[in-house]
Structures are given as structure tokens and as C-alpha cells.
Scaffold this active site. Structure first.
Site, mmCIF file in Angstrom:
data_model
loop_
_atom_site.group_PDB
_atom_site.id
_atom_site.type_symbol
_atom_site.label_atom_id
_atom_site.label_comp_id
_atom_site.label_asym_id
_atom_site.label_seq_id
_atom_site.Cartn_x
_atom_site.Cartn_y
_atom_site.Cartn_z
ATOM 1 N N GLU A 74 -30.130 60.189 0.376
ATOM 2 C CA GLU A 74 -31.577 60.276 0.156
ATOM 3 C C GLU A 74 -32.024 61.535 0.863
ATOM 4 O O GLU A 74 -32.085 61.592 2.089
ATOM 5 C CB GLU A 74 -32.270 59.022 0.715
ATOM 6 C CG GLU A 74 -33.664 58.803 0.119
ATOM 7 C CD GLU A 74 -34.724 59.601 0.839
ATOM 8 O OE1 GLU A 74 -35.137 60.656 0.293
ATOM 9 O OE2 GLU A 74 -35.136 59.201 1.925
ATOM 10 N N GLU A 82 -38.423 73.609 1.011
ATOM 11 C CA GLU A 82 -39.068 72.453 1.614
ATOM 12 C C GLU A 82 -39.509 72.799 3.038
ATOM 13 O O GLU A 82 -38.685 73.163 3.879
ATOM 14 C CB GLU A 82 -38.126 71.251 1.640
ATOM 15 C CG GLU A 82 -38.788 69.995 2.172
ATOM 16 C CD GLU A 82 -37.842 68.802 2.244
ATOM 17 O OE1 GLU A 82 -38.341 67.664 2.261
ATOM 18 O OE2 GLU A 82 -36.630 69.020 2.304
#
Length: 487
Positions: free
Chosen positions: A248, A379
Site C-alpha cells: 500500500e 508526492e
């Protein structure tokens, strides 16, 4: 100064070394953390393997496992405020969020407590008249869980809950950047009565702890939450033991706003999606894609809301944005904002560190229309929003999918047919329509591409911690015929 310990084989112990933990709100040392190295890792994995095959855990029924999970859930709920204060102190995440989130974490353990005795096998209508064949689902084995510092009690619950429901044992590695709440959580595991070795909680650094854990020959599965680059190391390490992995990872989530949307509601959701948790969320809606006819109005509304955010001490319930977790992260965000502005992005608000004690960064909005800005690609893991506009639905979809990530997305429109078209076209594991950042133990969570693979939440997560065993039973009393012919 507070001193924390590891939890290995049902006992609390010091690590092979120790290191100081920094309070992000002040920049001062507040606690001493144990540092696991290869010897600690080996001890923890061996304890987990013994518990899996030899201890009382191996003999428990699924219903008994579920009852222990229910007890753990009750303890998490009862101790939510203590855990929240520790998470806030060690990571800088504001208390109003940690308090609410950790209280809800108990629901994940309750959900998986209920699932423990609902994991079923199946009977196969096999094409051989003298055979009965059925499938059993058994625990996959010892699980290595590598959990980041942000939302760690939530991000560990979505691993620990389903793994325990499936009957696995585990070694949980808390992030070295804020392990206090997980190390404290181990005391609740102990109090709940889980047999020694079922859950082991350690912390340490990547090279000396994480790598040793991921490649340990007795680890069957690695469940990792973190960034793509570290995930690549996890996958390379898993080549040593051929462990399966669930990853994840991060995101660069699109937040699409059409002109017909409720702009006030969308603006509040956008604030929640990028400035809540100081932007330190894998599902942060960091790319605003807004219809050109309402762009100026919507960005002005966001600027007003961003500049009104109450920035302060994370333990103050009135604070809305607290510090970043580390000085390293503060510096990285500052450099990326500066590079984006140099590339042509226009600063709407924020854009710099806040001149106060601790690792604070101002809520930032960058207008990136017609600009190849790094902020649209990288990010941040911080409170920085990049804005682009579109004219047509097709352009909005193209911009939304113009990323290597695919974790989450937001879509704001009152046109139901448009919403259905776009929710099918957006390449992301989660599509929130007219809402954002909603979670539930019942709903799977996960992404595509650089956002990883596997799902956390729901029955699917519990099944991921099982392996299938096929049982063949010959029902004929006749002698086995020709042994040289495959049946």
C-alpha cells in the site's frame, strides 16, 4: 524522558541499541526508543513461528481467535485517548484527528473479530466419481508488517486485524520516525491475552531492521505501507525467501471539480483532502482538476479557507494543522515547492516554512495551469495543492489519469450520468463521489500502479492472509488401478 521497549515473545525488552525520538512540535528529544537489529528480528520471527505451529494459538478455534480480537477492540477503545496523545506527541499529528481516528480503529478489530469464524473453504464437484475434493483456507504463515508513522494505529489495524482473523502470527515493525503508539499498543495485545509470540512489535531502521525482517527465511508474507522506492527494496528482499507481498504505497490523487458541483462542499472536501493531517496522507487529494469556468472562484474560496486554518500545537484540540513529522520532510517539501515555482508554477498562498519552533509548513496552493511543474508529478506528503483546469469531460479524465499512481480520487458533480462515466474511467482503486477521505473496515482500500497492489479492509484482506489447501479423498474400496496412469 520516557523510555519504550520492544514486545517479543510475550515479553517487553530493550533493543540491541536505542535512539532518541524527536517531538515535531518543538524539535526537542522527548523519548528513548529501542532499536532492533538482526538479532532482535530473528528472535521475533522465531517466536512468531513457534506460536504459529506449536503454541496455544495453533490449537485455538476460529471463534476463540475472534473473542480475543473483540477483547483487543475493547481495550483499544478504552485506551484511545492515551494512544492518541502518544501519536500526537511522537508524530505531530493533531490531537483532534488522532483521537477520532484511534477510537474508530477499534471498529476494525471488531469487524475482523466477526470475520474470524466466517472464513470458509469449499467443496469441489470434481470430475472423478470415486473422489471427494474440498478446499481449506489456512493461515499463510508468519507475516512481516512494515508500518509508516502516519496513521500508524489505523494502518496497522488493517493488517493485524485480518491476519489474526486468518490465524497468522506476525512481527510488526513500527516506523523509526514515530513508533511510540505502536509500542504502547503492544501492551494492549498483552493485556488482551494473546499467546506469546502471536504479535511481536519492534522498531528500527531500514538497513539494519526492515531488510532483515523482509528477507527472513521464516517470513511467508510481507505487508508494507510506505513509498514506492522503499517498496522496491521490499520486493527485492522478498526474492530471498519468496514471500508474497501486499504493498500500500503513495498517491498523487486527482480531485476533479465540475462547474455544477456544490462548490462550498467541494472546497471543504478539498481542504480535508490536502490540508488535514498536514497533507501527510497517502490518499491526499494533491491535484485539483477544476473546470475552467469556475477555477478562479473555486481557487479564491480555497485560498480563503487555507489562510484561515488554525496552525498550532498538535496537542491543542483547537489546532487544525500541526507540524510535519520530521525536519527532513519539512526540507524536502520546501525544496520541491521552490523547484515548482522555478518551473513556472504560480504561488497562490503559503509556500514556505512557518517561523516558529518545530517542523511547520504553511498550507500551500500552486497554480500549475499550462506548466510542467514537478508538483504535479511528485508526492509531497505535505500540505501542498497543485491546481490545473479543464474545458471538457474528456480532458478532465485525461488529466486525472496522467500519473504513475492510482490510489484514490475525488469527483464532484451533480450530474449522475457524468459521475458514472468518470468513476469507470478513472484509474484508481478508490473513487469518492461528492465526498473525500472516508474509510470503513467493510470497504477494501488499495490502488494500482505505483500505489501498489493488494487490498486492506473487507473480507478480501482476510483471505489475503490465507493459503488454499486442496484435500483429495478417494471414496472407493477397490484397489488402485494401473499405477503408471495419472488419475
Amino acid at each position: 524522558m520516557r523510555r519504550f521497549q520492544h514486545y517479543i515473545d510475550g515479553e517487553f525488552s530493550d533493543g540491541e541499541a536505542s535512539y532518541p525520538s524527536i517531538d515535531p512540535a518543538t524539535g526537542a528529544i522527548w523519548a528513548e526508543m529501542p532499536e532492533a537489529r538482526e538479532g532482535d528480528v530473528d528472535r521475533a520471527v522465531n517466536a512468531a513461528e513457534r506460536a504459529l505451529y506449536e503454541g496455544p494459538w495453533a490449537k485455538m478455534t476460529a471463534t476463540q481467535r475472534g473473542k480475543l480480537l473483540y477483547k483487543l477492540a475493547d481495550l483499544v477503545a478504552a485506551n484511545a485517548q492515551v494512544l492518541a496523545e502518544l501519536e500526537t506527541r511522537d508524530t505531530g499529528k493533531i490531537i483532534r484527528e488522532t483521537s477520532a481516528q484511534i477510537a474508530y480503529v477499534a471498529e476494525y478489530y471488531r469487524y475482523y473479530a466477526g470475520i474470524a469464524d466466517k472464513i470458509e473453504g469449499s467443496y469441489l464437484p470434481i470430475d472423478k466419481p470415486d473422489m471427494d475434493v474440498w478446499l481449506r483456507r489456512e493461515p499463510i504463515g508468519v507475516v512481516a508488517m512494515v508500518v509508516p508513522w502516519n496513521s500508524q494505529l489505523f494502518l496497522s489495524a488493517v493488517k493485524i486485524g485480518p491476519a489474526l482473523a486468518a490465524g497468522c502470527t506476525m512481527v510488526v515493525k513500527a516506523s523509526e520516525d514515530g513508533p511510540a503508539p505502536l509500542l504502547e499498543f503492544a501492551r494492549l495485545v498483552h493485556e488482551a491475552g494473546f499467546p506469546a509470540g502471536v504479535v511481536n512489535v519492534i522498531t528500527g531502521f531500514g538497513a539494519s531492521c526492515g531488510a532483515a525482517l523482509g528477507r527472513h527465511p521464516k517470513v511467508a508474507h510481507v505487508a508494507f505501507t510506505g513509498g514506492p522506492e522503499t517498496a522496491r527494496h521490499v520486493v527485492r528482499n522478498s526474492a530471498e525467501n519468496l514471500a508474497s507481498t501486499s504493498l500500500e504505497l503513495g498517491g498523487k490523487s486527482p480531485f476533479i471539480v465540475f462547474a455544477d458541483a456544490d462548490l462550498e462542499s467541494a472546497a471543504n472536501a478539498q481542504v480535508a483532502g490536502i490540508f488535514a493531517a498536514t497533507g501527510q496522507s497517502c490518499v491526499a487529494g494533491s491535484r485539483l482538476i477544476v473546470e475552467r469556468s469556475v477555477k478562479d472562484k473555486f481557487v479564491a474560496l480555497l485560498r480563503e479557507k487555507a489562510e484561515a486554518i488554525r496552525i498550532g500545537a498538535p496537542l491543542d484540540m483547537a489546532t487544525e494543522v500541526g507540524p510535519l513529522a520530521t525536519k527532513r520532510q519539512q526540507d524536502n517539501i520546501g525544496a520541491l515547492v521552490a523547484n515548482s515555482i522555478e518551473s513556472g508554477a504560480r504561488l497562490v498562498t503559503g509556500g514556505s516554512k512557518i517561523d516558529r519552533e518545530g517542523f511547520y509548513f504553511a498550507p500551500t496552493i500552486l497554480d500549475c495551469d499550462e506548466v510542467a511543474s514537478p508538483s504535479l508529478i511528485e508526492e509531497f506528503f505535505g500540505p501542498v495543492l497543485s491546481v490545473v483546469s479543464f474545458e471538457t469531460e474528456a480532458e478532465a479524465l485525461r488529466l486525472a489519469n496522467d500519473t504513475r499512481y492510482g490510489l484514490a480520487s475525488g469527483l464532484f458533480t451533480q450530474n449522475l450520468t457524468r459521475a458514472h462515466r468518470l468513476m469507470k474511467g478513472i484509474r484508481a482503486g478508490i473513487v469518492w463521489v461528492n465526498t473525500y477521505r472516508a474509510v470503513s473496515p467493510i470497504a477494501p482500500f488499495g490502488g494500482f500502479g505505483l500505489s501498489g497492489h493488494g487490498r486492506e479492509g473487507g473480507m478480501a484482506a482476510a483471505l489475503d492472509y490465507t493459503r488454499t489447501k486442496t484435500i483429495w479423498l478417494r471414496t472407493s474400496d477397490d484397489p488402485i488401478p494401473d499405477p503408471f496412469v495419472m488419475r
